[in-house]
Design an enzyme around this catalytic site. Sequence first.
Site, mmCIF file in Angstrom:
data_model
loop_
_atom_site.group_PDB
_atom_site.id
_atom_site.type_symbol
_atom_site.label_atom_id
_atom_site.label_comp_id
_atom_site.label_asym_id
_atom_site.label_seq_id
_atom_site.Cartn_x
_atom_site.Cartn_y
_atom_site.Cartn_z
ATOM 1 N N HIS A 1 0.505 -1.270 0.041
ATOM 2 C CA HIS A 1 -0.219 -0.047 0.084
ATOM 3 C C HIS A 1 0.726 1.450 -0.055
ATOM 4 O O HIS A 1 1.030 2.239 0.842
ATOM 5 C CB HIS A 1 -0.968 0.213 1.192
ATOM 6 C CG HIS A 1 -2.180 -0.139 0.575
ATOM 7 N ND1 HIS A 1 -3.338 -0.655 -0.069
ATOM 8 C CD2 HIS A 1 -3.308 0.785 1.357
ATOM 9 C CE1 HIS A 1 -4.452 -0.450 0.084
ATOM 10 N NE2 HIS A 1 -4.702 1.008 0.615
ATOM 11 N N GLY B 1 -5.584 5.457 -4.091
ATOM 12 C CA GLY B 1 -5.383 4.703 -5.849
ATOM 13 C C GLY B 1 -4.523 3.379 -5.857
ATOM 14 O O GLY B 1 -4.329 2.740 -6.406
ATOM 15 N N ASN B 2 -4.153 2.620 -5.033
ATOM 16 C CA ASN B 2 -3.041 1.832 -4.426
ATOM 17 C C ASN B 2 -3.787 0.290 -5.085
ATOM 18 O O ASN B 2 -2.925 -0.623 -6.151
ATOM 19 C CB ASN B 2 -2.999 1.217 -3.005
ATOM 20 C CG ASN B 2 -2.185 1.953 -2.283
ATOM 21 O OD1 ASN B 2 -0.986 1.432 -2.130
ATOM 22 N ND2 ASN B 2 -2.456 3.146 -1.801
ATOM 23 N N GLY B 3 -5.245 -0.093 -5.059
ATOM 24 C CA GLY B 3 -6.236 -0.602 -5.506
ATOM 25 C C GLY B 3 -5.758 -0.912 -7.375
ATOM 26 O O GLY B 3 -5.877 -1.233 -7.873
ATOM 27 N N ARG B 4 -5.903 0.307 -7.435
ATOM 28 C CA ARG B 4 -6.212 1.023 -9.251
ATOM 29 C C ARG B 4 -4.674 1.036 -9.735
ATOM 30 O O ARG B 4 -4.219 0.516 -10.935
ATOM 31 C CB ARG B 4 -6.544 2.149 -9.768
ATOM 32 C CG ARG B 4 -8.215 2.505 -9.256
ATOM 33 C CD ARG B 4 -8.311 3.737 -9.625
ATOM 34 N NE ARG B 4 -8.757 4.230 -8.043
ATOM 35 C CZ ARG B 4 -9.087 5.650 -7.354
ATOM 36 N NH1 ARG B 4 -9.262 6.579 -8.253
ATOM 37 N NH2 ARG B 4 -8.712 5.787 -6.541
ATOM 38 N N THR B 5 -3.498 1.441 -9.059
ATOM 39 C CA THR B 5 -2.417 1.044 -9.902
ATOM 40 C C THR B 5 -2.013 -0.351 -9.909
ATOM 41 O O THR B 5 -0.998 -0.985 -10.235
ATOM 42 C CB THR B 5 -1.387 2.214 -8.193
ATOM 43 O OG1 THR B 5 -1.777 3.456 -8.170
ATOM 44 C CG2 THR B 5 0.111 1.435 -8.743
ATOM 45 N N ALA B 6 -2.438 -1.452 -8.687
ATOM 46 C CA ALA B 6 -2.104 -2.979 -8.313
ATOM 47 C C ALA B 6 -2.899 -3.234 -9.823
ATOM 48 O O ALA B 6 -1.268 -4.029 -10.699
ATOM 49 C CB ALA B 6 -2.547 -3.374 -7.229
ATOM 50 N N TYR C 1 -11.816 -9.386 -1.181
ATOM 51 C CA TYR C 1 -11.587 -8.917 0.270
ATOM 52 C C TYR C 1 -10.992 -9.622 1.583
ATOM 53 O O TYR C 1 -10.452 -10.017 2.194
ATOM 54 C CB TYR C 1 -12.298 -7.830 1.023
ATOM 55 C CG TYR C 1 -12.116 -6.371 0.329
ATOM 56 C CD1 TYR C 1 -10.802 -5.781 -0.120
ATOM 57 C CD2 TYR C 1 -13.283 -5.841 -0.652
ATOM 58 C CE1 TYR C 1 -10.642 -4.774 -0.801
ATOM 59 C CE2 TYR C 1 -13.223 -5.242 -1.135
ATOM 60 C CZ TYR C 1 -12.072 -4.170 -1.509
ATOM 61 O OH TYR C 1 -11.595 -2.999 -2.249
#
Length: 395
Positions: A211, A216-221, A254
């Site tokens: 993280h 925007g971590n999820g979108r980046t991942a 999740y």
Amino acid sequence: MTTTQVRRHEETHPWLTFDLALKRFSPKTWLLLGEATSKMDHIANVNLRPFVARELHKLFLTRGVQGTVAIEGNTLSEAEVRQAVDGELELPPSQEYLHREVNNVLAGCHAIADRAAEEGRQPITTDWICWLNKQVLAGLELKDDVVAGEVRSHNVGVFLYRGAPHQDCLHLLDRLCDWLNSDDWAAEKEFRDCMTIVKAIVAHLYIAWIHPFGDGNGRTARLLEFQILIEGGVPSPAAHLLSNHFNRTRDQYYRELDKTSRQGPPYPVETFVHYAVQGLVDGLRDQLRMIRAQQTLVTWQNYVHEELPGTTETDVRRRELILTLPSGEWTPRADIPTLSVELARMYATKTDKTITRDINALEELELLVKGGRRGVRANIELIRAFLPLRLQPND
């Protein structure tokens, strides 16, 4: 005597081991990986009509982008995201940020695909991952302590999960990039596609674990995951399937994510990989069903032209009728002249007897099936007779 610096994450996040743990993958996971690579190879090499190929690409780009933003709370529907893909979406000012979120991810996907086409596979760097984050957050209103594209300088949490200590995030990103670029992912030719899939999923998992950004971590991942798949030779429609899967099963997503950092050691990376690969295979099966339907339609059209090769007015009209009938459903006889503008023109000066003669002629050629009061339907099932015999085993 020298001492080794102990970083905070070693105590707070011991699951960040940068270890593949392939030996813990179940036989079923490997079977699914094999099925996934086989189906991706099929999709990559199938010939489709150009407009069908374009539509397939747009459909799964839409679903991938929508999945990427929806799991983070974006409420735009698949139809609205498709309008954005086509450049036709219009929203009121109060919802413009939703459009921006979609356009940011869409632009990221295009940038990744264009870069891969021009430069091929490139080493993954911390600067590049930061650029991906800057891309997904571009033009959005952010909290005061969040800077798009910059590693966070404060601690963050998502639900009950706490990201890695901010002091270690840059180090962890550097280490992740070194690992993803290392020979740990090397494999013999027949296993490279399997390793590409695993690498993409694990990269996603580690960005979620670390993280590293304020937002925007999820979108980046998911963009990094898409990049690894595209650069690894996965066909573009298939490369969007994981994002759609995670969104459609977000509760399980999740749960699986949480499980990987709570049940250990050893921490079960393999369960998240299995969950992701199962969803990928389900999506690939769906894609192949769509492709086979299109191939069946083309074969049907060719067969109709072989059976009705003539150029007379009658031949052209009967060919138009059988190719216009909706596939797989009954059409009332009285509706035939209204199926298309062309059929309406062809039957405008004809009597009801002409429709009867056309139906009988098409039935004699086994191109049409009568259903009594239900009407008529195209006998497209006839195409399946060309397939090889294959007995279905008993359950």
